[in-house]
Enzyme design. Structure first.
Site, PDB file in Angstrom:
ATOM      1  N   SER A 120      22.636 -21.638   2.845  1.00  0.00           N
ATOM      2  CA  SER A 120      21.877 -22.419   3.707  1.00  0.00           C
ATOM      3  C   SER A 120      23.448 -23.660   4.343  1.00  0.00           C
ATOM      4  CB  SER A 120      21.581 -22.984   2.795  1.00  0.00           C
ATOM      5  OG  SER A 120      20.553 -22.825   2.194  1.00  0.00           O
ATOM      6  N   HIS A 141      20.530 -16.840   8.813  1.00  0.00           N
ATOM      7  CA  HIS A 141      19.438 -17.603   7.481  1.00  0.00           C
ATOM      8  C   HIS A 141      18.155 -18.057   8.193  1.00  0.00           C
ATOM      9  CE1 HIS A 141      19.726 -22.771   6.785  1.00  0.00           C
ATOM     10  NE2 HIS A 141      19.244 -22.123   5.502  1.00  0.00           N
ATOM     11  N   GLU A 153      18.381 -18.688  12.438  1.00  0.00           N
ATOM     12  CA  GLU A 153      20.036 -18.899  12.644  1.00  0.00           C
ATOM     13  C   GLU A 153      20.951 -17.758  12.589  1.00  0.00           C
ATOM     14  OE1 GLU A 153      21.009 -23.659  12.400  1.00  0.00           O
ATOM     15  OE2 GLU A 153      20.743 -22.665  10.275  1.00  0.00           O
ATOM     16  N   ASN A 191      20.770 -27.346   8.640  1.00  0.00           N
ATOM     17  CA  ASN A 191      20.808 -28.314   6.702  1.00  0.00           C
ATOM     18  C   ASN A 191      21.776 -29.435   7.604  1.00  0.00           C
ATOM     19  OD1 ASN A 191      18.649 -27.160   5.490  1.00  0.00           O
ATOM     20  ND2 ASN A 191      20.112 -25.914   4.804  1.00  0.00           N
TER      21      ASN A 191
HETATM   22  C1  CAA Z   1      16.479 -25.250   3.386  1.00  0.00           C
HETATM   23  C2  CAA Z   1      17.130 -23.834   4.175  1.00  0.00           C
HETATM   24  O1  CAA Z   1      17.989 -23.803   4.474  1.00  0.00           O
HETATM   25  C3  CAA Z   1      15.978 -23.871   5.036  1.00  0.00           C
HETATM   26  C4  CAA Z   1      15.000 -24.302   5.221  1.00  0.00           C
HETATM   27  O2  CAA Z   1      14.723 -23.216   4.569  1.00  0.00           O
HETATM   28  S1  CAA Z   1      14.274 -26.050   4.802  1.00  0.00           S
HETATM   29  C5  CAA Z   1      12.963 -25.492   4.830  1.00  0.00           C
HETATM   30  C6  CAA Z   1      11.960 -25.320   6.072  1.00  0.00           C
HETATM   31  N1  CAA Z   1      10.810 -25.038   6.026  1.00  0.00           N
HETATM   32  C7  CAA Z   1      10.084 -26.285   6.093  1.00  0.00           C
HETATM   33  O3  CAA Z   1      10.253 -27.223   6.604  1.00  0.00           O
HETATM   34  C8  CAA Z   1       7.976 -25.883   6.147  1.00  0.00           C
HETATM   35  C9  CAA Z   1       7.321 -26.770   6.033  1.00  0.00           C
HETATM   36  N2  CAA Z   1       6.425 -26.962   5.965  1.00  0.00           N
HETATM   37  C10 CAA Z   1       5.412 -26.400   5.807  1.00  0.00           C
HETATM   38  O4  CAA Z   1       5.338 -25.943   7.129  1.00  0.00           O
HETATM   39  C11 CAA Z   1       3.707 -25.665   6.403  1.00  0.00           C
HETATM   40  O5  CAA Z   1       3.342 -26.645   4.504  1.00  0.00           O
HETATM   41  C12 CAA Z   1       3.805 -24.506   5.245  1.00  0.00           C
HETATM   42  C13 CAA Z   1       4.033 -23.414   6.721  1.00  0.00           C
HETATM   43  C14 CAA Z   1       4.583 -24.064   4.267  1.00  0.00           C
HETATM   44  C15 CAA Z   1       2.503 -24.131   4.138  1.00  0.00           C
HETATM   45  O6  CAA Z   1       1.572 -24.473   5.477  1.00  0.00           O
HETATM   46  P1  CAA Z   1      -0.294 -25.355   5.615  1.00  0.00           P
HETATM   47  O7  CAA Z   1      -0.310 -25.376   6.300  1.00  0.00           O
HETATM   48  O8  CAA Z   1       0.218 -26.200   4.649  1.00  0.00           O
HETATM   49  O9  CAA Z   1      -0.913 -24.045   4.032  1.00  0.00           O
HETATM   50  P2  CAA Z   1      -1.956 -22.759   3.974  1.00  0.00           P
HETATM   51  O10 CAA Z   1      -3.182 -23.064   5.503  1.00  0.00           O
HETATM   52  O11 CAA Z   1      -2.179 -22.782   2.642  1.00  0.00           O
HETATM   53  O12 CAA Z   1      -1.087 -22.183   4.784  1.00  0.00           O
HETATM   54  C16 CAA Z   1      -1.229 -21.596   6.611  1.00  0.00           C
HETATM   55  C17 CAA Z   1      -0.508 -20.457   6.610  1.00  0.00           C
HETATM   56  O13 CAA Z   1       0.574 -20.001   5.820  1.00  0.00           O
HETATM   57  C18 CAA Z   1       1.012 -18.859   4.573  1.00  0.00           C
HETATM   58  N3  CAA Z   1       1.602 -19.460   3.899  1.00  0.00           N
HETATM   59  C19 CAA Z   1       1.940 -20.713   3.896  1.00  0.00           C
HETATM   60  N4  CAA Z   1       3.166 -19.813   2.739  1.00  0.00           N
HETATM   61  C20 CAA Z   1       3.256 -19.117   2.570  1.00  0.00           C
HETATM   62  C21 CAA Z   1       4.339 -18.348   1.514  1.00  0.00           C
HETATM   63  N5  CAA Z   1       4.743 -18.190   0.869  1.00  0.00           N
HETATM   64  N6  CAA Z   1       4.687 -16.671   1.806  1.00  0.00           N
HETATM   65  C22 CAA Z   1       3.875 -16.379   3.185  1.00  0.00           C
HETATM   66  N7  CAA Z   1       2.607 -16.977   3.646  1.00  0.00           N
HETATM   67  C23 CAA Z   1       2.406 -17.916   3.804  1.00  0.00           C
HETATM   68  C24 CAA Z   1      -0.744 -18.923   4.584  1.00  0.00           C
HETATM   69  O14 CAA Z   1      -0.931 -17.934   3.529  1.00  0.00           O
HETATM   70  C25 CAA Z   1      -0.873 -19.454   6.010  1.00  0.00           C
HETATM   71  O15 CAA Z   1      -1.403 -19.122   6.843  1.00  0.00           O
HETATM   72  P3  CAA Z   1      -2.726 -17.735   7.728  1.00  0.00           P
HETATM   73  O16 CAA Z   1      -2.629 -19.474   8.898  1.00  0.00           O
HETATM   74  O17 CAA Z   1      -2.327 -17.165   9.198  1.00  0.00           O
HETATM   75  O18 CAA Z   1      -4.083 -17.870   7.486  1.00  0.00           O
HETATM   76  N1  NDP Z   2      15.174 -21.960  -1.290  1.00  0.00           N
HETATM   77  C1  NDP Z   2      15.173 -21.876   0.536  1.00  0.00           C
HETATM   78  O1  NDP Z   2      14.283 -23.353   1.280  1.00  0.00           O
HETATM   79  C2  NDP Z   2      16.204 -21.791   1.280  1.00  0.00           C
HETATM   80  C3  NDP Z   2      17.701 -20.891   0.540  1.00  0.00           C
HETATM   81  N2  NDP Z   2      18.462 -20.539   1.102  1.00  0.00           N
HETATM   82  C4  NDP Z   2      19.840 -19.570   0.499  1.00  0.00           C
HETATM   83  O2  NDP Z   2      19.235 -18.523   0.458  1.00  0.00           O
HETATM   84  C5  NDP Z   2      19.576 -18.239  -0.832  1.00  0.00           C
HETATM   85  C6  NDP Z   2      19.319 -17.432  -2.327  1.00  0.00           C
HETATM   86  O3  NDP Z   2      18.469 -19.130  -2.706  1.00  0.00           O
HETATM   87  P1  NDP Z   2      16.874 -19.463  -3.596  1.00  0.00           P
HETATM   88  O4  NDP Z   2      15.671 -17.820  -2.738  1.00  0.00           O
HETATM   89  O5  NDP Z   2      16.037 -20.275  -2.836  1.00  0.00           O
HETATM   90  O6  NDP Z   2      17.233 -19.011  -4.867  1.00  0.00           O
HETATM   91  P2  NDP Z   2      16.577 -18.651  -5.753  1.00  0.00           P
HETATM   92  O7  NDP Z   2      16.880 -19.704  -7.091  1.00  0.00           O
HETATM   93  O8  NDP Z   2      15.323 -18.528  -5.466  1.00  0.00           O
HETATM   94  O9  NDP Z   2      16.626 -16.983  -5.884  1.00  0.00           O
HETATM   95  C7  NDP Z   2      18.478 -17.022  -6.491  1.00  0.00           C
HETATM   96  C8  NDP Z   2      18.461 -14.734  -6.762  1.00  0.00           C
HETATM   97  O10 NDP Z   2      18.914 -14.537  -6.995  1.00  0.00           O
HETATM   98  C9  NDP Z   2      19.946 -14.118  -7.948  1.00  0.00           C
HETATM   99  N3  NDP Z   2      20.987 -13.784  -8.346  1.00  0.00           N
HETATM  100  C10 NDP Z   2      21.790 -15.043  -8.615  1.00  0.00           C
HETATM  101  N4  NDP Z   2      23.256 -13.783  -8.720  1.00  0.00           N
HETATM  102  C11 NDP Z   2      23.144 -12.671  -7.879  1.00  0.00           C
HETATM  103  C12 NDP Z   2      23.941 -11.588  -8.573  1.00  0.00           C
HETATM  104  N5  NDP Z   2      25.259 -12.144  -8.460  1.00  0.00           N
HETATM  105  N6  NDP Z   2      23.306 -10.721  -8.141  1.00  0.00           N
HETATM  106  C13 NDP Z   2      22.301 -10.604  -7.691  1.00  0.00           C
HETATM  107  N7  NDP Z   2      22.093 -11.687  -7.686  1.00  0.00           N
HETATM  108  C14 NDP Z   2      21.441 -12.721  -8.267  1.00  0.00           C
HETATM  109  C15 NDP Z   2      18.694 -15.263  -9.104  1.00  0.00           C
HETATM  110  O11 NDP Z   2      18.718 -14.325 -10.654  1.00  0.00           O
HETATM  111  P3  NDP Z   2      19.177 -15.313 -11.277  1.00  0.00           P
HETATM  112  O12 NDP Z   2      17.573 -16.225 -11.270  1.00  0.00           O
HETATM  113  O13 NDP Z   2      19.051 -14.103 -13.142  1.00  0.00           O
HETATM  114  O14 NDP Z   2      20.427 -15.954 -11.652  1.00  0.00           O
HETATM  115  C16 NDP Z   2      17.942 -15.721  -8.687  1.00  0.00           C
HETATM  116  O15 NDP Z   2      16.838 -14.267  -8.742  1.00  0.00           O
HETATM  117  C17 NDP Z   2      20.502 -19.606  -1.332  1.00  0.00           C
HETATM  118  O16 NDP Z   2      22.182 -18.956  -0.854  1.00  0.00           O
HETATM  119  C18 NDP Z   2      20.117 -20.046  -0.775  1.00  0.00           C
HETATM  120  O17 NDP Z   2      20.595 -21.632   0.026  1.00  0.00           O
HETATM  121  C19 NDP Z   2      18.247 -20.326   2.761  1.00  0.00           C
HETATM  122  C20 NDP Z   2      17.049 -21.091   3.174  1.00  0.00           C
HETATM  123  C21 NDP Z   2      16.004 -21.526   2.421  1.00  0.00           C
END
Ligand code: CAA
Ligand code: NDP
Length: 290
Positions: A120, A141, A153, A191
């Site tokens: 991330s 990403h 990304e 991010n």
């Molecule tokens: C941290 C990082 O490094 C980067 C990041 O990822 S930052 C996070 C980025 N993500 C966001 O910002 C998500 C923001 N949230 C959303 O867009 C919405 O709340 C959401 C898409 C998660 C859920 O949408 P919602 O309208 O509230 O719920 P819901 O009606 O249940 O779902 C909409 C659709 O998504 C699907 N869906 C929801 N969650 C799902 C999941 N975990 N896996 C697969 N499909 C999923 C549903 O099946 C539904 O599909 P259809 O429209 O085809 O029927």
């Molecule tokens: N959460 C998010 O919304 C997003 C996350 N990311 C990035 O994706 C990556 C994963 O995040 P996320 O899926 O949320 O994390 P989770 O905590 O859900 O999953 C991480 C997984 O990696 C496993 N793990 C840790 N160390 C090792 C290793 N050395 N070899 C194999 N498996 C290992 C963990 O196992 P155990 O639990 O046993 O340690 C766990 O199952 C991070 O880099 C995060 O920043 C990117 C986009 C969005």
């Protein structure tokens, strides 16, 4: 451009199982590796759950689900997954763990294999530096939830080759994603912009401006965000949010990225959000409180 047929996904958490799911749906052969058998089982269960929902909506058939599942191999052994064209790493957001993993992957994988990270925020250039193939290391990403969100990304490290970049663009396209090219700076684009907003929302709770629900309502109803920032932080994982803020804070040496003490406190308590059933909201009994 390399022809990618087999993909290994390392880490079966919320991102890893989503990446495996979309890769299988695009027709790739997929290895899913995690150190924990429990996480692998939960990852595969989540993929099957998503496909069962698609079957009930008439979008795929039982036969299509079986065909895709037959292309999935799960394992807890890294050695078993490295003979592939592309590795996508999705383990926890820790520089040390990812660097150790990339060094091992570099030693195990054929020299042509591309090593991509779903990090991330961490520097792709530093991950590439622990390998002998900086030209074949890249950031890929994905956004959470992977099957729904359209963006990838694509982050070029300092030494990433054009060929690696073009190959990853092609794979992203095949996965049904829109790619955006980004240079390697802390937090990339997503991010660098999203996480300070989440951190600021946490400061607003910390300073007693309002409770979590009120803050989320303002952003959902006032700004049309699908989730409020605190609900989203719980969804992402508070450990991941804290790691990203620390990378921004250290990477830019700028106090504007200081992680909120309340975020640190929650993570040290094991309140990691949805994945631990407790964060800014309580998910233990389907109940939510802030
Ligand atoms: C941290 C990082 O490094 C980067 C990041 O990822 S930052 C996070 C980025 N993500 C966001 O910002 C998500 C923001 N949230 C959303 O867009 C919405 O709340 C959401 C898409 C998660 C859920 O949408 P919602 O309208 O509230 O719920 P819901 O009606 O249940 O779902 C909409 C659709 O998504 C699907 N869906 C929801 N969650 C799902 C999941 N975990 N896996 C697969 N499909 C999923 C549903 O099946 C539904 O599909 P259809 O429209 O085809 O029927
Ligand atoms: N959460 C998010 O919304 C997003 C996350 N990311 C990035 O994706 C990556 C994963 O995040 P996320 O899926 O949320 O994390 P989770 O905590 O859900 O999953 C991480 C997984 O990696 C496993 N793990 C840790 N160390 C090792 C290793 N050395 N070899 C194999 N498996 C290992 C963990 O196992 P155990 O639990 O046993 O340690 C766990 O199952 C991070 O880099 C995060 O920043 C990117 C986009 C969005």
């Amino acid at each position: 451009m390399a022809d990618i047929k087999q993909i290994a996904v390392i880490g079966a958490g919320q991102m890893g199982n989503g990446i495996a799911e979309v890769s299988l749906s695009a027709g790739y052969s997929v290895y899913l590796m995690d150190q924990s058998k429990d996480m692998l089982d939960r990852g595969v269960a989540k993929i099957e759950h998503n496909w069962n929902k698609l079957i009930s909506k008439g979008r795929i058939t039982e036969q299509e689900k079986s065909t895709k599942l037959a292309n999935l191999i799960t394992t807890t052994t890294l050695e078993a997954v490295c003979d592939v064209d592309l590795v996508i790493e999705a383990v926890v957001e820790s520089k040390q763990i990812k660097e150790e993993l990339f060094a091992r992957l570099d030693a195990l994988a054929p020299s042509a294999t591309i090593l991509a990270s779903n990090t991330s925020s961490l520097p792709i250039t530093a991950l590439a530096a622990v390998t002998n193939r900086a030209d074949r290391v890249i950031g890929m990403h994905f956004m959470n939830p992977v099957p729904v969100m359209k963006l990838v990304e694509v982050i070029r490290g300092l030494g990433t080759s054009d060929e690696t970049y073009q190959t990853v663009l092609e794979v992203s396209k095949k996965l049904g994603k829109k790619s955006v090219e980004v240079n390697d700076f802390p937090g990339f684009i997503s991010n660098r912009i999203l996480m300070p907003m989440i951190n600021e929302a946490i400061y607003a709770v910390y300073e007693g401006v309002a409770n979590a629900e009120a803050i989320d309502d303002v952003m959902k109803l006032g700004m049309n965000h699908p989730m409020g920032p605190l609900e989203l932080a719980d969804f992402i994982g508070l450990d991941t949010c804290l790691s990203i803020m620390e990378t921004l804070y250290e990477g830019f040496a700028d106090s504007k990225y200081r992680p909120c003490p309340l975020l640190k406190k929650y993570v040290s308590a094991g309140w990691l959000g949805r994945k631990s059933n407790r964060g800014f909201y309580d998910y233990r009994s389907g109940n939510r409180w802030s």
